[in-house]
Design a protein around this motif. Structure first.
Motif, mmCIF file in Angstrom:
data_model
loop_
_atom_site.group_PDB
_atom_site.id
_atom_site.type_symbol
_atom_site.label_atom_id
_atom_site.label_comp_id
_atom_site.label_asym_id
_atom_site.label_seq_id
_atom_site.Cartn_x
_atom_site.Cartn_y
_atom_site.Cartn_z
ATOM 1 N N CYS A 19 -7.678 -33.713 -7.496
ATOM 2 C CA CYS A 19 -6.956 -33.741 -6.263
ATOM 3 C C CYS A 19 -6.572 -32.374 -6.245
ATOM 4 O O CYS A 19 -5.913 -31.900 -7.101
ATOM 5 N N LEU A 20 -7.314 -32.783 -5.093
ATOM 6 C CA LEU A 20 -7.102 -31.366 -5.295
ATOM 7 C C LEU A 20 -5.652 -31.050 -4.979
ATOM 8 O O LEU A 20 -5.267 -30.923 -3.848
ATOM 9 N N VAL A 21 -4.807 -30.889 -6.016
ATOM 10 C CA VAL A 21 -3.448 -30.422 -5.794
ATOM 11 C C VAL A 21 -3.520 -29.002 -5.247
ATOM 12 O O VAL A 21 -2.771 -28.590 -4.395
ATOM 13 N N ALA A 22 -4.447 -28.277 -5.766
ATOM 14 C CA ALA A 22 -4.859 -27.014 -5.165
ATOM 15 C C ALA A 22 -6.332 -27.162 -4.866
ATOM 16 O O ALA A 22 -7.020 -27.888 -5.537
ATOM 17 N N CYS A 23 -6.797 -26.441 -3.856
ATOM 18 C CA CYS A 23 -8.180 -26.669 -3.408
ATOM 19 C C CYS A 23 -9.170 -26.175 -4.458
ATOM 20 O O CYS A 23 -9.068 -25.060 -4.926
ATOM 21 N N SER A 24 -10.113 -27.030 -4.826
ATOM 22 C CA SER A 24 -11.156 -26.618 -5.758
ATOM 23 C C SER A 24 -12.182 -25.766 -5.029
ATOM 24 O O SER A 24 -12.496 -26.030 -3.881
ATOM 25 N N PRO A 25 -12.708 -24.749 -5.675
ATOM 26 C CA PRO A 25 -13.724 -23.926 -5.027
ATOM 27 C C PRO A 25 -15.057 -24.633 -4.893
ATOM 28 O O PRO A 25 -15.956 -24.116 -4.277
ATOM 29 N N LYS A 26 -15.207 -25.811 -5.519
ATOM 30 C CA LYS A 26 -16.481 -26.516 -5.479
ATOM 31 C C LYS A 26 -16.281 -27.880 -4.849
ATOM 32 O O LYS A 26 -15.404 -28.634 -5.245
ATOM 33 N N SER A 27 -17.038 -28.202 -3.847
ATOM 34 C CA SER A 27 -16.932 -29.506 -3.219
ATOM 35 C C SER A 27 -17.628 -30.541 -4.075
ATOM 36 O O SER A 27 -18.477 -30.214 -4.898
ATOM 37 N N PRO A 28 -17.277 -31.854 -3.885
ATOM 38 C CA PRO A 28 -17.952 -32.887 -4.679
ATOM 39 C C PRO A 28 -19.455 -32.906 -4.483
ATOM 40 O O PRO A 28 -20.178 -33.373 -5.333
ATOM 41 N N SER A 256 -13.796 -30.088 -13.312
ATOM 42 C CA SER A 256 -14.053 -28.685 -12.992
ATOM 43 C C SER A 256 -12.814 -27.836 -12.744
ATOM 44 O O SER A 256 -12.823 -26.638 -13.046
ATOM 45 N N HIS A 257 -11.753 -28.414 -12.208
ATOM 46 C CA HIS A 257 -10.628 -27.583 -11.764
ATOM 47 C C HIS A 257 -9.807 -27.084 -12.954
ATOM 48 O O HIS A 257 -9.517 -27.825 -13.889
ATOM 49 N N ARG A 258 -9.416 -25.827 -12.878
ATOM 50 C CA ARG A 258 -8.664 -25.225 -13.972
ATOM 51 C C ARG A 258 -7.327 -25.915 -14.201
ATOM 52 O O ARG A 258 -6.779 -25.884 -15.312
ATOM 53 N N ALA A 259 -6.767 -26.554 -13.167
ATOM 54 C CA ALA A 259 -5.466 -27.211 -13.305
ATOM 55 C C ALA A 259 -5.502 -28.377 -14.279
ATOM 56 O O ALA A 259 -4.455 -28.799 -14.771
ATOM 57 N N TYR A 260 -6.712 -28.900 -14.565
ATOM 58 C CA TYR A 260 -6.799 -30.098 -15.394
ATOM 59 C C TYR A 260 -7.378 -29.815 -16.773
ATOM 60 O O TYR A 260 -7.893 -30.714 -17.440
#
Length: 359
Positions: A19-28, A256-260
């Motif tokens: 979730c993107l809590v922040a927007c991921s640079p890569k779409s699903p 993928s997201h750095r937040a996770y």
């Protein structure tokens, strides 16, 4: 495939138990996580019932009533195709417990199906690791898989992924990194987050865009919140064609997201220690999923405990083919839907729809 037919099937389901809590640079859509074993022409069964027949149908499938914690949960492989406004109306007339039970019973197969797809790819990564250890290079099949999954890694775009070689020196480290990223999500954890983020499938974002996990996107593609916070930019909630696409996007986001990174590392630690992947343990890795931080994690754990969702962590699919469930409001509407589906099956249109769903 006929796009109008695709939208027509997506609009069939008028009743969700689901979730993107922040927007991921890569779409699903950037990373391929479809299943290769469902080829062109494969058409699952579509079960059509009226809204009044829905719970009796669940009962006939032995998928309703109390869950025994002492028994392994056996789950029918039944998928839903859309979330419709009628679910919001009907949910308001139900008890809270009934609404929850319906949601969880139709959400769980989506999550379990995603976990099966992930495990196929994880098995492929393990195969690539063995090949590298033995021969110093990977097979053509393994290289093809790595080119797809490399897009989960920071700094890897389609051009760089396409340039990977079977004996490339970076492959061992890449496979190690991907094995940390490409792993299952305990179903109870995913169910708890979907319930929290979508209001048991009744939120405006769920109804308008099959959005179950509150994933953000920027620009014109998303559904705009009614009270958009200017400090966060031009964001919206990402919409999906199918509920399963939302589940797929959630998994890719966690991979993928750095937040996770904390979530992925905690999961890898549990793997390395030979411990089961449990919802209540891995929830602690999701501090960054919400601006609420620890309060969010505490709320999520509360949902999991109160609703016994960790029972789903070790659920298994029944030995049966995948099916879809479609619910119409009246018997005449159900008959019309069955007739339309028969025509689409005969023409091959239905096969094209399922192929596009990439299941």
């Amino acid at each position: 495939m006929n796009n109008s037919a695709f939208r027509w099937l997506a609009g069939l389901v008028t009743f969700l138990v689901l979730c993107l809590v922040a927007c991921s640079p890569k779409s699903p859509e950037t990373v391929e996580l479809g299943a290769e074993d469902v080829g062109p022409g494969h058409v699952p069964e579509v079960v059509v019932v009226t809204a009044d027949e829905f719970i009796p149908w669940l009962e006939s499938e032995n998928w309703w009533g109390p869950i025994q914690r002492s028994e392994q949960l056996s789950v029918p492989h039944v998928m839903i195709s859309a979330i419709r406004p009628a679910w919001v109306t009907r949910a308001q007339a139900m008890t809270v417990q009934q609404k929850k039970q319906i949601f969880y019973r139709l959400m769980l197969p989506l999550v379990m199906h995603a976990n099966e797809m992930v495990m196929e790819r994880r098995d492929g990564l393990s195969r690539a690791q063995r090949e590298l250890d033995k021969d110093g290079k990977v097979s053509a099949d393994s290289l093809a898989l790595l080119k797809k999954l490399a897009l989960l890694l920071p700094g890897i775009d389609a051009e760089k992924a396409g340039a990977l070689r079977a004996d490339g020196p970076a492959l061992p480290g890449m496979v190690d990194d991907l094995l940390v990223r490409v792993d299952i999500v305990p179903p109870g954890l995913a169910l708890g987050q979907a319930a929290y983020e979508s209001g048991y499938g009744t939120s405006r974002f769920a109804v308008q865009g099959n959005a179950l996990f509150g994933q953000w996107t920027y620009g014109d593609a998303g559904i705009k919140p009614r009270e958009q916070r200017a400090s966060k930019g031009d964001y919206g909630i990402q919409a999906f064609d199918w509920p399963f696409d939302s589940v797929r996007g959630y998994y890719i986001n966690l991979m993928s997201h750095r937040a996770y990174a904390d979530f992925r590392n905690l999961r890898a630690q549990q793997r390395a220690a030979g411990k089961p992947l449990e919802s209540l343990v891995l929830a602690d890795g999701l501090l960054s999923y919400s601006e609420r931080g620890q309060a969010y994690v505490d709320s999520l754990k509360g949902i999991i405990r109160k609703n016994n969702l960790d029972v789903a962590d070790r659920a298994v699919f029944r030995d049966e083919p995948m099916r879809f469930i479609v619910t119409e409001q009246t018997a005449s509407e159900a008959d019309a839907t069955r007739a339309k589906l028969a025509q689409m099956r005969e023409s091959g249109e239905l096969a094209g729809i399922f192929e596009r769903m990439n299941l």
